[in-house]
Enzyme design. Structure first.
Site, PDB file in Angstrom:
ATOM      1  N   GLU A  10       0.837  -1.209   0.000  1.00 21.22           N
ATOM      2  CA  GLU A  10       0.000   0.000   0.000  1.00 21.22           C
ATOM      3  C   GLU A  10       0.873   1.261   0.000  1.00 21.22           C
ATOM      4  O   GLU A  10       0.570   2.238  -0.676  1.00 21.22           O
ATOM      5  CB  GLU A  10      -0.940  -0.025   1.211  1.00 21.22           C
ATOM      6  N   GLU A  70      -4.211  -9.276   4.114  1.00 16.64           N
ATOM      7  CA  GLU A  70      -5.040  -8.924   5.269  1.00 16.64           C
ATOM      8  C   GLU A  70      -6.203  -9.885   5.491  1.00 16.64           C
ATOM      9  O   GLU A  70      -6.594 -10.146   6.629  1.00 16.64           O
ATOM     10  CB  GLU A  70      -5.581  -7.492   5.113  1.00 16.64           C
TER      11      GLU A  70
END
Ligand code: NAI
Length: 699
Positions: free
Chosen positions: A105, A125
């Site tokens: 990210e 995640e």
């Protein structure tokens, strides 16, 4: 500081330096922001390269900060990414080795990305019951396309950079470096080449659409719903990516954030995060420091080529270690080796194993009838009949031939490892290695620590476990160690439930709905009901006051041993595993009930589940108290990896914590008042009672 700053001519290099994987902890985040400020203030710097030291670009969030205030303290990851985006000079991410979660990210906030081949790229995640929380669901679809991004986000699986670079139209990488070694030089050159580019490109400004729109997301939801079963996160990955295609960037980010935070509070995510930490913690033994020297293990021997011995041997062959199997008779060797070959051949047929690999593995296997051939072995694992006399003979012989320092292990499931160690003059070298059936498949390995087991032996077998891809948990010596000692109580409750009014399928269905892979009766049929029968017969002598349901014995007297004979608690059709309820068995249970003078009652699923699960919890508390397990989380690991306990509940003790130990104790006291149950067993273990009284948890 866990991020360094250097200037190479007109390019500043910010290097994340937080081993092992440059987790984005507070100090690292501060370091990035400080580096950006410095670079912007320095008129001589024209561009910035952001990279990672050592073995990763960045593995994402720092797990040491999980659940602490540091995890969200400013600058949090979202703020760091904003700072990168807003940087007045081009920021180039130089990605190598690992770019996962927050690390990926972060790179998506950079203006440009250059990647080394072989880099593992992932947003994992979902494996912690979450969705990416720092823009991953909004930015990845913009650079990879909706489908490729959603596949990665929903699976959490890493994909190699060179594979992603081949996707048509991908904008994840502006350039692929020709090798990991040349990455930095190429990144510096690339940074210089874009030093004057303005405006600076931002991923957030790229379009995000799927040509099929709603129809695609409908299809994706149907796919994901089937796989996600007990977890909310995978479907929310779809929602978040859909939001990327439908909302303005800022609104999509807010949508992602809200869902991320909501998921953080779900019991499913807590369970997965608990297990993530628990699995890593299991390999740490309190009094065996990580720098304990290890013994070299280059050659392995296995005694016994039966159900367990063959599977155990396969683990080592798969890891490239030569194995010698010793048996009493050539026929037993032939049979054992044939089973192993069949196993491998099935894998080859399914395309899971290459023919050459199969041949390589079998070439590492030797068989023998003579103990002389075990002289070179560094690790010898005994998997002969479960009989102390047989074990004694084997260990006396091993003591006579094994080289000094060889580790002598027993796969016994119930016998006293201290006693077995006592058959040798080197009890410090003896340890229990309790594999689970099928041994080449099941992840769990209970490492049984004898009174005299040396620390370097423990350190070595824990490392060996890792090498053969097992999840090892240390247990002390007691009957059944951690897992089987608990399952015996669970099995006793299952028996009482039949006596009181349940059918086998009612019990199985209730606990399977709770999430167990298989209920106790289907499990018994699979493992063989005769095994439990043999243990009970021993118990009747050893513990004459212990209460047991006799129903399972009656079943065994009828020869209904389970799947291997086509009948057990259920009937089975050859070649199929479906459990078909049998009226004769139900009749037998009813008659036995009548003989005991019990009026059957209707038992709610909730009571079934609680009695089965809380029996595990109470015995676990005793196991903890006695120091048989080092920590509560080890017990959860045993049950998740060895007994099919539902993953989304995080193991029996995590589940008890979630319910609140006060409530668990209350239920136990209720069960203790049931005259048909075992009141003595249901006295809450003192540790459990104390934790409940103090308002604490097992954590
Ligand atoms: P098994 O009966 O399938 O195999 C035992 C093998 O050992 C036979 O092939 C036999 O010929 C050989 N053997 C017996 N005495 C020997 C000796 N003196 N020297 C060399 N070979 C000898 O038994 P299984 O199920 O493989 O069990 C082995 C051990 O593993 C037992 O201690 C058992 O409690 C334990 N275990 C079994 C599990 C299971 O699910 N079957 C699970 C975990 C542990």
């Amino acid at each position: 500081m866990t991020a360094s700053y250097q200037v190479h001519g007109d390019v500043a290099v910010i290097t994340l330096d937080n081993p092992p994987v440059n987790g984005l902890g507070l100090a690292t985040r501060q370091g990035i922001v400080a580096g950006l400020a410095k670079a912007q203030a320095d008129a001589g710097v024209k561009a910035i390269v952001l990279t990672g030291a050592g073995k990763a670009f960045s593995g994402g969030a720092d797990i040491k900060e999980f659940g602490t205030p540091k995890a969200i303290q400013e600058p949090n990851l979202l703020s760091v990414i904003l700072a990168v985006e807003h940087c007045s000079k081009p920021v180039v991410a130089a990605i190598h080795s690992v770019a996962m979660g927050g690390g990926l990210e972060l790179s998506l906030g950079c203006h440009y990305r250059i990647a080394a081949p072989g880099t593992k790229i992932a947003l994992p995640e979902v494996k912690l019951g979450l969705i990416p929380g720092a823009g991953g669901t909004q930015r990845l679809p913009r650079v990879l396309g909706v489908e490729a991004a959603l596949n990665m986000i929903v699976s959490g699986e890493p994909v190699k950079s060179e594979m992603l670079a081949m996707l048509p139209g991908q904008k994840l990488f502006d350039k692929m470096a020709s090798s990991p070694e040349s990455l930095m030089d190429e990144a510096l050159a690339f940074a210089r080449s874009v030093a004057d580019a303005r405006p600076l490109p931002l991923v957030r400004d790229l379009p995000c659409k799927h040509p099929k729109g709603d129809a695609y997301f409908q299809f994706a939801r149907n796919m994901v719903r089937g796989m996600a079963k007990n977890f909310p996160a995978p479907l929310q990955c779809v929602d978040a990516v859909e939001a990327a295609t439908k909302k303005k960037f800022a609104d999509g980010m807010a949508f992602e954030r809200q869902h991320f935070i909501n998921l953080m509070w779900t019991s499913e995510s807590r369970a997965l995060r608990h297990l993530f930490v628990a699995e890593r913690a299991a390999s740490k033994i309190p009094d065996v420091p990580s720098d304990t020297p290890q013994r070299a293990i280059a050659r392995v021997a296995v005694i016994g080529a039966g159900t367990m011995g063959g599977g155990i041997a396969m683990n080592f062959l798969n890891a490239g270690l030569p194995v010698t199997i010793l048996e009493m008779k050539q026929e037993a060797i032939n049979h054992g080796v044939a089973v192993m070959s069949r196993n491998y051949e099935a894998q080859v047929k399914k395309g899971k194993l290459k023919q050459e690999k199969y041949e390589e593995r079998m070439a590492l296997l030797k068989t023998t009838l003579s103990y002389d051939d075990l002289k070179d072995a560094d690790l010898i694992i005994e998997a002969v009949f479960e009989d102390i006399g047989v074990k004694e003979k084997v260990f006396r012989q091993l003591d006579a031939v094994a080289k000094p320092g060889a580790i002598l292990a027993s796969n016994t499931s119930t016998l006293d490892v201290n006693k077995i160690a006592g058959f040798t003059a080197r009890p410090q070298d003896v340890v229990g290695l309790h594999f689970f059936s099928p041994a080449n498949v099941m992840k769990l390995l209970e490492v049984v620590r004898g009174e005299k087991t040396a620390k370097d032996v423990l350190a070595t077998v824990m490392a060996v476990a890792k090498k053969i891809r097992k999840t090892a948990v240390v247990a002390g010596v007691c009957d059944g160690f951690i897992g089987n000692r608990m399952i015996e109580q669970y099995g006793r409750q299952a028996g009482f439930l039949l006596d009181e009014g349940c059918t086998p399928s009612q019990v199985d269905k209730a606990i399977e709905k709770f999430g167990f892979a298989m209920g106790p009766f289907r499990m018994g049929d699979l493992a063989g009901n005769d095994i439990g029968w043999a243990i009970r017969k021993r118990r009747y002598v050893e513990k004459p006051n212990m209460k047991y349901s006799k129903t399972a014995d009656l079943l065994c007297e009828k020869g209904r041993f389970g799947q291997k004979v086509g009948k057990g608690w259920y009937d089975y059709v050859a070649g199929k595993r479906d459990a078909i309820p049998n009226t004769e068995v139900e009749q037998m249970i009813a008659e036995h009930r009548q003989a005991l003078g019990i009026t059957p009652r209707k038992i709610a699923d909730e009571e079934i589940v609680q009695r089965l699960v809380f029996s595990l919890v109470n015995e676990a508390a005793r196991i903890l108290e006695e120091g048989i397990a080092n920590k509560a989380s080890d017990i959860d690991v045993v049950y998740i990896f060895g007994y099919g306990f539902p993953v989304h509940r995080g193991g029996p003790l995590n589940y008890a914590n979630e319910l609140g130990l006060f409530n668990v104790v209350q239920a136990m006291q209720r069960f203790a008042r049931n005259p048909l149950d075992d009141a003595a067993f249901w006295q809450p273990a003192p540790l459990l009672a104390k934790l409940a009284a103090d308002g604490k948890t097992f954590a």
